[in-house]
Design a protein around this motif. Structure first.
Motif, mmCIF file in Angstrom:
data_model
loop_
_atom_site.group_PDB
_atom_site.id
_atom_site.type_symbol
_atom_site.label_atom_id
_atom_site.label_comp_id
_atom_site.label_asym_id
_atom_site.label_seq_id
_atom_site.Cartn_x
_atom_site.Cartn_y
_atom_site.Cartn_z
ATOM 1 N N VAL A 136 46.110 55.496 -29.459
ATOM 2 C CA VAL A 136 45.523 56.029 -28.231
ATOM 3 C C VAL A 136 46.497 55.702 -27.104
ATOM 4 N N LEU B 154 40.624 55.720 -24.241
ATOM 5 C CA LEU B 154 41.586 56.507 -23.474
ATOM 6 C C LEU B 154 41.399 56.369 -21.967
ATOM 7 N N HIS C 299 39.302 56.604 -29.998
ATOM 8 C CA HIS C 299 39.984 57.421 -28.997
ATOM 9 C C HIS C 299 39.122 57.618 -27.749
ATOM 10 N N THR D 138 46.251 61.632 -28.155
ATOM 11 C CA THR D 138 45.297 61.095 -29.126
ATOM 12 C C THR D 138 45.418 61.840 -30.453
ATOM 13 N N GLY E 83 39.880 63.389 -32.905
ATOM 14 C CA GLY E 83 40.748 62.612 -32.038
ATOM 15 C C GLY E 83 41.538 63.480 -31.089
ATOM 16 N N GLY F 141 41.847 63.682 -26.226
ATOM 17 C CA GLY F 141 42.947 63.711 -25.278
ATOM 18 C C GLY F 141 43.013 64.997 -24.495
#
Length: 234
Positions: A13, A43, A39, A8, A75, A79
Motif C-alpha cells: 500500500v 491508504l 489497502h 494499491t 485492491g 487506489g
C-alpha cells in the motif's frame, strides 16, 4: 509541481508526495506497507501522514498519479477510487499509469528488464522494457500480459532482458536465466516518472480505467433452468 502518488495494485500500500521539476521526480515523503488485506484501511491514513510530514496540504497539490494495474480487482479499486476522489475534491487532474511501468522506471540496471508481479492463480503479470533513458524512464518492449511462469520461459525466447524486478522476481528469475533486482513494488517516484511526459506537457490524462487483464470471475446469471421455471408457476 507537487504530485500525490498512490498505488494499491500489489500487496504494498503506497502513498507519497513527489516534487516534479525538470522532468525529474523527487520524493518529499512516502509510506509503503506490505499488507494485501489492508489497502482500504491503510491508504488514506498513510497519505495524511505523508502530507503532514512534508508540510504541505491537499490544496497545494497540482496533480495525482495512481497505479492502474495490472492488479487484483479489490485492491486496485481502492487506489483508483481514492485518487479519483482526491482529484475531484481538489479540482486537479488524475493520471493513471501502469504499475509495471512504475517499477521498471526505478530499476538501476542499464540492461533491458522484465517486471513480474503476482497475478495469483499461479500466474504472473509481466512486461519487458528497454534500457533506461537519461531520465531513468524505460520504453515498453511488450505490452502488459498475464501468463504462467512456465509459459513465460517460451515467450521470453530471444528477448534482450537480463534482469527481473517486481515482487516475484526473486522467485522466478533463476528459472528464466535472469538476475533479480530491486524494486519489488511501485514507488512514488516511479509512479510519477511513468506519468512524466503527460505532467510536463499538461495534456489531459487518460480515463481512469483499471487494468485487470482478466475477465471477472463473476458473471450475469443466465436464464432459469426448466425445473426452476416450472416450480415458479406452482
Amino acid at each position: 509541481m507537487l504530485v500525490i502518488a498512490l498505488d494499491t495494485s500489489t500487496p504494498a500500500v503506497t502513498a507519497g508526495l513527489v516534487e516534479f521539476a525538470n522532468s525529474r521526480p523527487q520524493s518529499l515523503a512516502e509510506r509503503a506497507t506490505v499488507n494485501p488485506r489492508a489497502h482500504g484501511e491503510l491508504l488514506t491514513p498513510q497519505l495524511l501522514d505523508v502530507l503532514a510530514e512534508s508540510g504541505h496540504q491537499l490544496g497545494e497539490v497540482d496533480a495525482v498519479v495512481v497505479g492502474a494495474g495490472p492488479g487484483p480487482f479489490t485492491g486496485l479499486r481502492v487506489g483508483m477510487v481514492t485518487a479519483a476522489a482526491l482529484g475531484h475534491a481538489a479540482g486537479i487532474r488524475v493520471y493513471p499509469v501502469s504499475s509495471l511501468d512504475a517499477i521498471a522506471n526505478r530499476v538501476v540496471e542499464d540492461s533491458p528488464v522484465l517486471v513480474l508481479t503476482d497475478a495469483r492463480r499461479r500466474e504472473v503479470y509481466w512486461a519487458t522494457y528497454d534500457s533506461p533513458t537519461e531520465l531513468g524512464t524505460r520504453r515498453r518492449l511488450t505490452p502488459p500480459a498475464v501468463d504462467s511462469p512456465r509459459d513465460l520461459v517460451t515467450k521470453l525466447e530471444g528477448s534482450p532482458v537480463a534482469a527481473a524486478a517486481g515482487e516475484l522476481a526473486a522467485a522466478h528469475a533463476p528459472d528464466l536465466g535472469l538476475k533479480a533486482v530491486d524494486p519489488a513494488h511501485p514507488s512514488p517516484e516511479g509512479l510519477v516518472s511513468a506519468a512524466g511526459r503527460e505532467l510536463s506537457s499538461g495534456t489531459e490524462p487518460y480515463p481512469l480505467v483499471p487494468m485487470y487483464l482478466r475477465r471477472p470471475d463473476a458473471a450475469a446469471p443466465g436464464p432459469p433452468k426448466t425445473v426452476t421455471a416450472e416450480r415458479g408457476r406452482t
